[in-house]
Write an enzyme that holds these catalytic residues in place. Structure first.
Site, PDB file in Angstrom:
ATOM      1  N   ARG A 102      16.331 -10.168   4.096  1.00  0.00           N
ATOM      2  CA  ARG A 102      16.971 -11.078   4.991  1.00  0.00           C
ATOM      3  C   ARG A 102      16.523  -9.730   6.662  1.00  0.00           C
ATOM      4  NH1 ARG A 102      20.152 -10.006   9.263  1.00  0.00           N
ATOM      5  NH2 ARG A 102      21.078  -8.914   7.920  1.00  0.00           N
ATOM      6  N   ASP A 103      17.155  -8.780   6.479  1.00  0.00           N
ATOM      7  CA  ASP A 103      17.057  -7.840   7.299  1.00  0.00           C
ATOM      8  C   ASP A 103      15.750  -6.834   7.611  1.00  0.00           C
ATOM      9  OD1 ASP A 103      17.944  -5.921   9.372  1.00  0.00           O
ATOM     10  OD2 ASP A 103      20.304  -5.383   8.745  1.00  0.00           O
ATOM     11  N   HIS A 113      12.845  -8.155   9.537  1.00  0.00           N
ATOM     12  CA  HIS A 113      12.888  -7.813  10.534  1.00  0.00           C
ATOM     13  C   HIS A 113      11.614  -7.487  10.867  1.00  0.00           C
ATOM     14  CE1 HIS A 113      16.259  -9.673  12.740  1.00  0.00           C
ATOM     15  NE2 HIS A 113      17.139  -9.647  12.250  1.00  0.00           N
ATOM     16  N   SER A 142      25.461  -2.844  14.224  1.00  0.00           N
ATOM     17  CA  SER A 142      23.984  -3.007  14.228  1.00  0.00           C
ATOM     18  C   SER A 142      23.470  -2.803  14.998  1.00  0.00           C
ATOM     19  CB  SER A 142      24.208  -4.654  15.169  1.00  0.00           C
ATOM     20  OG  SER A 142      25.119  -5.394  14.414  1.00  0.00           O
ATOM     21  N   HIS A 201      28.012  -2.495   6.534  1.00  0.00           N
ATOM     22  CA  HIS A 201      26.338  -3.114   7.231  1.00  0.00           C
ATOM     23  C   HIS A 201      26.077  -1.884   8.123  1.00  0.00           C
ATOM     24  CE1 HIS A 201      22.882  -4.955   7.541  1.00  0.00           C
ATOM     25  NE2 HIS A 201      23.374  -4.354   8.759  1.00  0.00           N
ATOM     26  N   HIS A 205      23.393   1.237   9.423  1.00  0.00           N
ATOM     27  CA  HIS A 205      21.713   0.542   9.965  1.00  0.00           C
ATOM     28  C   HIS A 205      21.683   2.536  10.026  1.00  0.00           C
ATOM     29  CE1 HIS A 205      19.164  -3.154  10.390  1.00  0.00           C
ATOM     30  NE2 HIS A 205      21.278  -3.201  10.703  1.00  0.00           N
TER      31      HIS A 205
END
Length: 343
Positions: free
Chosen positions: A15-16, A19, A169, A198, A200
């Site tokens: 999913r992520d 990108h 995010s 979550h 990054h």
């Protein structure tokens, strides 16, 4: 945290990670990655366009396949992990959620901006009616205070979310920022409500922040093979698991199978290396939504600008997910400023 507590490992490669390759996973690639993850015994595998159900669009970029095609491919091979998806209210609908459920999805993460949890109510309540597990997913968590973020999580909990996430995010949170947010969650949420992280990797803190989260009682950790994700990627799954192993934590996965899948299957798919570099570092430094990276690089190439300049300006304007259309506006503003300065 005790060594006996099992960390829930939530993989987001499909999913992520979408990108990182502009949402161009083939059905066969999705199937192969999911099978490798399942054999390595992750707890869940998230599947969707990078921007969630029905994210395929002019604004976000069109996917090589539909969400249902990817989900059905994954469902055909997964035997252990729960199939999960992401839904952004206003993009995905309850009808899309029902179709995903019928295709095999059993967990949905309902994602909103960190100050807009109230728009998640319909989708969380509907997911629970379907018998799905509903998770609250508060994006751009660095843009509000720990206390305010916890209050938003409390709203999601009241709608029926059984887990609420701190979602970095922009890859902009430091370790103390993460610690403060989880302590605020713990102060306000019910003891039975789980929490998730979550991360990054834009400031190279994806793994460190995930470790801090677990130290603060976090139940679930998102990560991806080879860090496959927006910007500099997510916390690399195999790296987090190796660190967890050295700490004596119970993660329940096969580290060597994850290492093989990362290097043999996922990394070769990257048309742009997923790493900390000038542009992805700018995301974390400026606190910009990680999926703006590829859009900003395209705008920079089109108008003869530096992607870093576009990204920093987006950060100054506090742009958030969903405002991808403004990237070109920012580029044109910078172009006009440059032309005016040369007169």
């Amino acid at each position: 945290m005790t060594q006996t507590k099992k960390i829930y490992i939530s993989d987001v490669t499909l999913r992520d990670g979408s990108h990182a390759i502009r949402h161009q996973y083939s059905v066969e690639q999705a199937r192969q990655i999911a099978q490798a993850l399942d054999e390595a015994r992750v707890d869940s595998i998230e599947v969707a366009h990078g921007d969630g159900l029905q994210g395929s669009s002019f604004n976000y970029g069109f996917g090589a396949h539909t969400d249902l095609e990817w989900i059905e491919a994954v469902a055909s091979v997964v035997k252990h992990a729960k199939i999960t998806t992401l839904l952004l209210p206003g993009i995905g609908t309850v009808h899309d959620l029902k179709a995903a459920y019928e295709a095999g999805v059993r967990v949905v993460r309902v994602a909103t901006h960190c100050t807009e949890a109230d728009v998640s109510r319909q989708h969380i309540e509907y997911a629970r009616q379907l018998g799905m597990e509903a998770v609250g997913f508060l994006m751009m968590s660095h843009m509000t205070s720990p206390k305010a973020l916890a209050e938003q999580a409390k709203l999601m909990e009241s709608y029926g979310a059984t887990c609420c996430y701190v979602v970095d995010s922009g890859g902009a949170l430091g370790m103390n920022d993460v610690r403060d947010r989880f302590r605020a969650f713990k102060d306000i949420l019910k003891p039975e409500t789980q929490t998730g992280m979550h991360a990054h990797h834009n400031l190279s803190l994806g793994v460190a922040n995930s470790i801090v989260a677990v130290e603060e009682g976090c139940d679930r950790v998102d990560a991806s093979l080879a860090g496959m994700g927006a910007g500099a990627g997510n916390a690399p799954l195999e790296v987090f698991i190796a660190a967890a192993e050295r700490l004596g934590w119970n993660h329940g996965t096969d580290l060597y199978k994850l290492m093989d899948a990362a290097d043999d299957i996922v990394r070769p798919l990257q048309d742009r290396p997923v790493r900390v570099d000038r542009e992805t570092l700018a995301l974390g430094y400026a606190g910009v939504y990680s999926s703006f990276l590829r859009h900003s690089e395209a705008a920079a190439a089109k108008y003869g600008l530096k992607a870093v300049d576009i990204l920093v300006e987006l950060g100054k304007r506090r742009m958030v997910g969903g405002q991808e259309d403004m990237i070109v506006d920012v580029a044109l503003d910078l172009l006009r400023q440059r032309e005016a300065a040369s007169l």
